[in-house]
Design a protein around this motif. Sequence first.
Motif, mmCIF file in Angstrom:
data_model
loop_
_atom_site.group_PDB
_atom_site.id
_atom_site.type_symbol
_atom_site.label_atom_id
_atom_site.label_comp_id
_atom_site.label_asym_id
_atom_site.label_seq_id
_atom_site.Cartn_x
_atom_site.Cartn_y
_atom_site.Cartn_z
ATOM 1 N N ALA A 131 1.019 -1.238 -0.231
ATOM 2 C CA ALA A 131 -0.147 -0.095 -0.243
ATOM 3 C C ALA A 131 0.708 1.524 -0.026
ATOM 4 C CB ALA A 131 -0.872 0.389 1.558
ATOM 5 N N ARG A 132 2.317 1.202 0.124
ATOM 6 C CA ARG A 132 2.768 2.203 0.170
ATOM 7 C C ARG A 132 4.379 1.371 0.400
ATOM 8 N NH1 ARG A 132 2.500 7.292 2.523
ATOM 9 N NH2 ARG A 132 0.532 6.449 3.616
ATOM 10 N N GLY A 133 5.151 2.068 -0.915
ATOM 11 C CA GLY A 133 6.045 1.888 -1.581
ATOM 12 C C GLY A 133 7.090 1.947 -2.757
ATOM 13 N N PRO A 134 8.021 1.603 -3.721
ATOM 14 C CA PRO A 134 8.487 1.936 -4.751
ATOM 15 C C PRO A 134 7.238 1.767 -5.910
ATOM 16 C CG PRO A 134 10.199 0.519 -3.560
ATOM 17 C CD PRO A 134 8.893 0.073 -2.655
ATOM 18 N N ALA A 135 6.945 2.250 -6.786
ATOM 19 C CA ALA A 135 6.115 2.484 -7.823
ATOM 20 C C ALA A 135 5.569 0.957 -8.315
ATOM 21 C CB ALA A 135 6.102 3.587 -8.876
ATOM 22 N N VAL A 191 14.804 0.949 4.686
ATOM 23 C CA VAL A 191 13.437 1.854 3.837
ATOM 24 C C VAL A 191 12.271 0.984 4.093
ATOM 25 C CG1 VAL A 191 13.036 3.195 2.153
ATOM 26 C CG2 VAL A 191 14.677 3.362 2.791
ATOM 27 N N PRO A 192 11.030 1.617 4.633
ATOM 28 C CA PRO A 192 9.687 0.332 5.016
ATOM 29 C C PRO A 192 8.774 0.439 4.364
ATOM 30 C CG PRO A 192 9.694 2.192 6.365
ATOM 31 C CD PRO A 192 10.943 1.937 5.642
ATOM 32 N N LEU A 193 8.339 -1.088 3.524
ATOM 33 C CA LEU A 193 7.320 -1.103 2.776
ATOM 34 C C LEU A 193 6.120 -1.021 3.815
ATOM 35 C CD1 LEU A 193 8.426 -3.648 0.332
ATOM 36 C CD2 LEU A 193 8.287 -1.754 -0.140
ATOM 37 N N THR A 194 4.599 -0.356 3.106
ATOM 38 C CA THR A 194 3.327 -0.575 3.808
ATOM 39 C C THR A 194 3.116 -1.597 3.356
ATOM 40 O OG1 THR A 194 3.711 1.994 4.758
ATOM 41 C CG2 THR A 194 1.569 0.458 4.869
ATOM 42 N N LEU A 195 2.273 -2.319 4.350
ATOM 43 C CA LEU A 195 1.391 -3.761 3.382
ATOM 44 C C LEU A 195 0.601 -3.181 4.246
ATOM 45 C CD1 LEU A 195 4.221 -6.150 3.633
ATOM 46 C CD2 LEU A 195 2.948 -5.106 1.290
#
Length: 386
Positions: A131-135, A191-195
Motif C-alpha cells: 500500500a506504500r512503497g516503490p512504484a 526503508v519500510p514498505l507498508t502492506l
Amino acid sequence: MLDIADALNRWVEEGRDFAVATVVAVGGSAPRPPGAALAVDGEGTVIGSVSGGCVEGAVYDLCVQALADGAPVRERFGYSDEDAFAVGLTCGGVIEVLVTPLGVDAPDRAVFAAALSAAAGGGTAAIARVARGPAELLGKAVLVHPDGSYEGGLGGRPDLDRTAVGETRAMLDAGRTGEFEVSADGSRCGVPLTLFVESSVPPPRMIVFGAIDFASALARAGKFLGYHVTVCDARPVFATRARFPEADELVVDWPHRYLCGTATDARTVLCVLTHDAKFDIPLLEVALRLPVAFVGAMGSRRTHEDRNRRLREAGVTEGELERLHSPIGLDLGARTPEETALSIAAEIVAARRGGTGVPLTGSGAPIHREASVAERGDGVTGTHAA
C-alpha cells in the motif's frame, strides 16, 4: 475491498475490467473503516463507498484513471477549509485510499479473484498488498490461506514474500484488517514498505435462546447486522422454520447442553430470552464462563434479581456476573418485539464499539470511535463483518 466481495466476484466471473479503491488508513472522525471499498467498472458502473459521500466523486475519477493507465495510486483525503465541500471530508477526518486497477489482463487479477471468491463463499483467507512503497511494488498482492500456503507474490522477492505471509497469517488468525511495515528485503530494517491486509473470516455468531416472538424479531435484527443467527429451544413445537424463516440455523436441544457442544469465539453474541429459571440458570453458568463478546438475558428487574441469586448459589462469581447484560437491551421505551429487538441490537452494537448509548445530541462523544480490542482481534481470535 472484501466488504463488497459478492458484487466484485460477479464482476470477475462476468469478465469485467474494473478498478477498486480501498480505504487503507483512517484518522479522526473518518466515516468508513479500513477495508471499505468503492469499485468502478469499464462502463462507469459504481458499487460500494469509501466515505459515505464526501469524496466519492474524486475517488471515482481516480478509479477511472487507474483503469485507463493500469497504474495503482495511493491518495490522501482530509478536511480543508477552502475545499471541504469539494473533495474534503467535511466530518473532519482523514482517509487514505489505495486504488488498484484490475483489468482482465492485470498481472495480479488472479490473486484478487481468488480472494474475492473466498470471501464471497464465506471462506477464510487474507490478502496483503503493498500500500506504500516503490512504484513497481505498489498494489502487488499475496493471498494467504489458514494453513500458511499462499498465492501470488510481492515482486519476485522470496524473503519479502515469506515475511509478508507470516505477518498476514497472524492477522488472519486474529481476524484483523490493517497495515504493517517491513523493508523491501523482508526484514524489519531499512526503508519500510507498508502492506495492507484484509482478512476474510466467517460472520460472527449470534445464538438466541428461547423461541419466542421477541426471538423472531431479534433473529431478523441479527441478520441485518451481519451475524450468523442460531435459534435454540428445547421445545420442538416452537423452534420451527415457519416461525423463524430468517434464522440460519434452528436447534432443538436443552440450551446449556447445546452451548457446551457448539463452537463460540470472541465475536460470539449470546442472547438468553427464555426467562425461565430451569433453562436460564444452567445456560448462564456455561455462558458467563466462555470468552464470548456479549451475554445478555431478558427479564424484569425482579427476574434479574432472582436469577442473580440463583446463579450465585450455583457458584457463579461476582466477576462472572459482571459480564451479564441484564435486563438485556438499552432503555428505548420498547414495547413490541421489533422495538425490543432494536433495543437489544443497540446494546450489542454499543458493547462492540464502546458506545455509551446516550443521544449524540449534546453528548460531545465522538461519532466514529476507534476499533475495540475484540473487534481488531488483538485479544482472541475472531467478518465478512457487519
